[in-house]
Design a protein around this motif. Structure first.
Motif, PDB file in Angstrom:
ATOM      1  N   ALA A 169      18.147 -40.206  58.571  1.00 26.44           N
ATOM      2  CA  ALA A 169      18.287 -39.317  57.490  1.00 26.44           C
ATOM      3  C   ALA A 169      19.645 -38.841  57.286  1.00 26.44           C
ATOM      4  N   SER A 170      20.244 -38.803  58.400  1.00 27.05           N
ATOM      5  CA  SER A 170      21.791 -38.446  58.039  1.00 27.05           C
ATOM      6  C   SER A 170      22.729 -39.424  57.463  1.00 27.05           C
ATOM      7  N   LEU A 171      22.304 -40.573  57.084  1.00 25.26           N
ATOM      8  CA  LEU A 171      23.019 -41.464  56.335  1.00 25.26           C
ATOM      9  C   LEU A 171      22.914 -41.071  54.898  1.00 25.26           C
ATOM     10  N   ILE A 172      22.039 -40.446  54.477  1.00 28.72           N
ATOM     11  CA  ILE A 172      22.125 -40.024  52.930  1.00 28.72           C
ATOM     12  C   ILE A 172      21.996 -38.724  52.764  1.00 28.72           C
ATOM     13  N   PHE A 173      21.531 -37.766  53.774  1.00 26.25           N
ATOM     14  CA  PHE A 173      21.797 -36.524  53.703  1.00 26.25           C
ATOM     15  C   PHE A 173      22.791 -35.750  54.398  1.00 26.25           C
ATOM     16  N   PRO A 174      23.454 -34.617  54.003  1.00 24.27           N
ATOM     17  CA  PRO A 174      24.492 -33.917  54.513  1.00 24.27           C
ATOM     18  C   PRO A 174      23.971 -33.231  55.741  1.00 24.27           C
ATOM     19  N   PHE A 175      25.147 -32.985  56.745  1.00 18.88           N
ATOM     20  CA  PHE A 175      24.904 -32.444  57.961  1.00 18.88           C
ATOM     21  C   PHE A 175      24.260 -30.890  57.769  1.00 18.88           C
TER      22      PHE A 175
END
Length: 216
Positions: free
Chosen positions: A165-171
């Motif tokens: 998920a963190s590849l396309i959504f910010p931290f």
């Protein structure tokens, strides 16, 4: 016409996901051909049209009349709608892809409270080329390895899902998704009143990310 094509492409993908989740890794996803789980009747082409076949057959096998689980209809409808949302620019390609991939992992997690690493690898590889938050992705991988080695209460599969998920959504969105998922998990515990049971956490993460995606 284009909307119909996209819907059926998505629904067909959903049908394939249902097959993979039912068979893999215990059985081959290639053979035997699609069949009724009860009487083993091989399905004809008109019995495998996504969504419509189940509606026409009233979610029952044409031969033995055993009920077909409604989850297959839900999966096909869900994936068809996701493709429609992509077509009409409510979702970009990376988001639509991740949502469908998340559904696959969620179904595995609900069934086994884990999912095959190969499914995660195959699903995450395209995200590496679509995304750009690689530092957070590396952190998620590190936490997954730590969870595996130290047997933490949260499974490595949950961290692997968050890494994807963190590849396309910010931290910041990932942190908020974790908070919402924990709240949903707590509510589930309170409602179920069985505080000793183990639950699949990926579905809660999926719902929270789905919610955040549509309120952005």
């Amino acid at each position: 016409m284009l909307s119909i094509i996209y819907f059926f492409l998505g629904a067909s993908l959903g049908s394939f996901i249902g097959l993979v989740c039912d068979r893999f890794p215990e059985e081959s996803i290639v053979t035997p051909s699609s069949h009724c789980s009860f009487c083993k009747h091989s399905l004809r082409f008109f019995e495998m049209v996504p969504v419509f076949s189940q509606l026409i057959l009233k979610s029952r096998c044409r031969f033995c009349q055993k009920a077909i689980p409604y989850r297959y209809l839900f999966i096909e409808l869900f994936c068809g709608i996701v493709c429609l949302l992509f077509l009409h620019h409510f979702l970009d390609f990376a988001e639509a892809y991740f949502i469908i991939f998340s559904l696959c992992l969620t179904l595995f997690d609900l069934k086994h409270q884990s999912y095959p690493l190969v499914i995660w690898l195959l699903g995450t590889t395209p995200l590496i080329f679509l995304g750009n938050f690689y530092l957070t992705f590396t952190l998620g991988l590190a936490l997954a390895i730590l969870a595996c080695l130290k047997h933490l209460n949260i499974g490595e599969g949950d961290f692997l899902y968050l890494a994807s998920a963190s590849l396309i959504f910010p931290f910041s969105q990932i942190l908020l998704a974790i908070e919402i998922a924990c709240l949903l998990g707590l509510i589930y515990f309170l409602v179920s009143k069985d505080l000793k049971q183990k639950i699949a956490f990926v579905p809660f993460l999926f719902v929270s990310i789905l919610f955040l995606t549509f309120i952005k």
